[in-house]
Design an enzyme around this catalytic site. Structure first.
Site, PDB file in Angstrom:
ATOM      1  CB  THR A  74      -5.197   3.315 -21.668  1.00  0.00           C
ATOM      2  OG1 THR A  74      -5.030   3.329 -23.091  1.00  0.00           O
ATOM      3  CG2 THR A  74      -6.638   3.685 -21.335  1.00  0.00           C
ATOM      4  CD  GLU A 117      -4.566   5.703   0.870  1.00  0.00           C
ATOM      5  OE1 GLU A 117      -4.453   6.535   1.787  1.00  0.00           O
ATOM      6  OE2 GLU A 117      -5.599   5.033   0.684  1.00  0.00           O
ATOM      7  NE  ARG A 153      -7.010  -3.355 -19.517  1.00  0.00           N
ATOM      8  CZ  ARG A 153      -7.954  -3.976 -20.208  1.00  0.00           C
ATOM      9  NH1 ARG A 153      -7.693  -5.110 -20.821  1.00  0.00           N
ATOM     10  NH2 ARG A 153      -9.148  -3.463 -20.315  1.00  0.00           N
ATOM     11  CG  ASP A 169      -8.601   9.992 -23.926  1.00  0.00           C
ATOM     12  OD1 ASP A 169      -7.657   9.178 -24.011  1.00  0.00           O
ATOM     13  OD2 ASP A 169      -9.720   9.696 -23.449  1.00  0.00           O
ATOM     14  CE1 TYR A 193      -4.258   1.196  -0.174  1.00  0.00           C
ATOM     15  CE2 TYR A 193      -4.447  -1.128   0.357  1.00  0.00           C
ATOM     16  CZ  TYR A 193      -5.001   0.037  -0.141  1.00  0.00           C
ATOM     17  OH  TYR A 193      -6.290   0.042  -0.594  1.00  0.00           O
TER      18      TYR A 193
END
Ligand SMILES: *Cc1c(COP(=O)(O)O)cnc(C)c1O
Length: 421
Positions: free
Chosen positions: A228, A58, A237, A202, A56
């Site tokens: 992406t 953050e 992904r 985009d 984790y």
């Protein structure tokens, strides 16, 4: 066999392992023409399957809300530095979970609910997140839509300018999911300047072409660029947001804590690997080949009487209007899939049919180019597509074509799977 091998998965969960194996074989045997898909390298595949998924993180490097970031900080910093170097951007954020959340972060950074956003209409090739009505972006903001011209199938920059001057959107999107032509970033930038809008490009579909020098770059024109990482860029992904230094803080704050919690560190590592691969000289050759293949396939289809939106392609993507063939997009796509050619049915501009049963097909050459197919194969591919479209309910034809395609593709290795020796 899956590569790398997955013996623990096989032992722990044979159901899932069996389906993964079947999917890998399916990807090996078919001609994959879904314009948003690709094959990642074994290195990218390995990075996504590491212990980084346990962590984790953050926050951002040096400012995390959890301890134990000795390795994650340098991984994320490498990904950021590689993204900036590859695209020549001043700032990069590599944390968005995928393309749609990356786009939401742009709204979060620049707009208040209800503000006006302008984007290419979905049935014209835009993306849901550019303000389409069923998307949160179309419900929570006020959408204004530009279209393509009926006669050319292309965006008309004078029309975009007139609409922007009339509507004064706060944010303008360029780019989309079914645009076969080069996007005129300088013209969009000029319009955004003139109207005081933020310009967001985009580049989800074309990021790999831009990285490889096969499509002009929006860097230096757009205020913010979203992409992406898994389409022509050939990474895992995920997504990235690039921006000028001026907007760096707003973008970072919008991604975290604005929209997301912990970044997916295994994905970040795989993005870093993909960006390293995309900076190698071989990737520019790949990008050029993707475009050469799309142009060759478009030409071969046009020769067989297929009606191509805008008459052809400048990039990896071809959009076909099947109306003159007397078959709708969906039955054609289903028959093609059965025959070993995987693509998607798609709306065409001014489509009289419904979105779930539209008139067109969309295809792209990102994945088959990774497999090693070149222009010489495209006339044969067009001939197969044509044969199937003319015989959508002839199972004997579909099965024969599928067998022919299996035989062809057996000669083109893929990362991630190989036939058992
Ligand atoms: C694919 C795509 C997205 C969304 O990406 P997801 O990862 O599917 O959320 C956004 N914009 C464009 C133009 C795309 O093509």
């Amino acid at each position: 066999m899956h590569e790398p091998a997955v013996p623990h998965l096989q032992a722990a969960d044979p159901d899932i392992a069996g389906l993964v194996e079947a999917e890998a074989r399916r990807q090996f045997e078919k001609i994959r023409l879904i314009a948003s898909e690709n094959y990642v390298s074994s290195a990218v595949l390995e990075a996504t399957g590491t212990v980084l998924t346990n962590k984790y993180s953050e926050g951002y490097a040096g400012k995390r809300y959890y301890e134990g970031q000795q390795n994650v900080d340098p991984i994320e910093t490498l990904a950021i530095e590689r993204a900036k170097a590859l695209f020549g951007a001043e700032h990069a954020n590599v944390q968005p979970y995928s393309g749609s959340p990356a786009n939401l972060a742009v709204y979060m950074a620049f707009l208040e609910p209800g503000d006006k956003v302008m984007g290419l209409a979905l049935p014209m090739g835009g993306h849901l997140t550019h303000g389409w009505s069923v998307s949160a972006t179309g419900k929570w903001f006020t959408p204004v839509r530009y279209e393509v011209r009926r006669d050319t199938g292309r965006v008309d920059m004078d029309e975009v300018r007139d609409l922007a001057l009339k509507e004064r959107p706060k944010l303008i999107w360029c780019g989309g999911t079914a645009i076969p032509r080069t996007i005129d970033f300088p013209a969009f930038a000029e319009i955004a300047r003139e109207t005081g809008a933020v310009l967001a490009a985009d580049i989800a579909h074309i990021a790999g072409l831009i990285a490889g020098g096969a499509h002009p770059s929006p860097v230096g024109h757009a205020d913010v660029i979203t992409t992406t990482t898994h389409k022509t860029l050939r990474g895992p992904r995920g997504a990235m947001i690039l921006s000028t230094a001026e907007h760096a803080k707003a973008i970072d704050k919008a991604v975290f804590p604005g929209l997301q919690g912990g970044p997916h560190d295994h994905t970040t590592a795989a993005i870093a690997v993909a960006l390293k691969e995309a900076a190698e000289p071989g990737f520019a050759a790949y990008a050029r080949q993707v475009v050469a293949n799309a142009k060759a396939l478009a030409a071969a289809l046009a020769e067989r009487g297929y009606d191509l939106i805008s008459g052809g392609t400048d990039n990896h993507l071809v959009l076909i209007d099947l109306t003159n063939k007397g078959v709708a997009g969906k039955p054609a796509a289903q028959a093609l899939d059965r025959a070993g050619i995987e693509l998607n049915y798609n709306a065409v501009p001014f489509d009289p049919r419904k979105p779930f049963d539209p008139s067109g097909l969309r295809l792209g050459t990102g994945a088959i180019t990774t497999r090693g197919l070149t222009e010489e194969r495209m006339p044969r591919l067009a001939a197969w597509i044509d044969e199937v479209v003319r015989n959508v309910s002839d199972e004997a034809v579909l099965d024969r074509v599928a067998a022919e395609i299996r035989e062809l593709m057996a000669a083109y290795p893929m990362p991630g799977w190989a036939p058992a020796p």
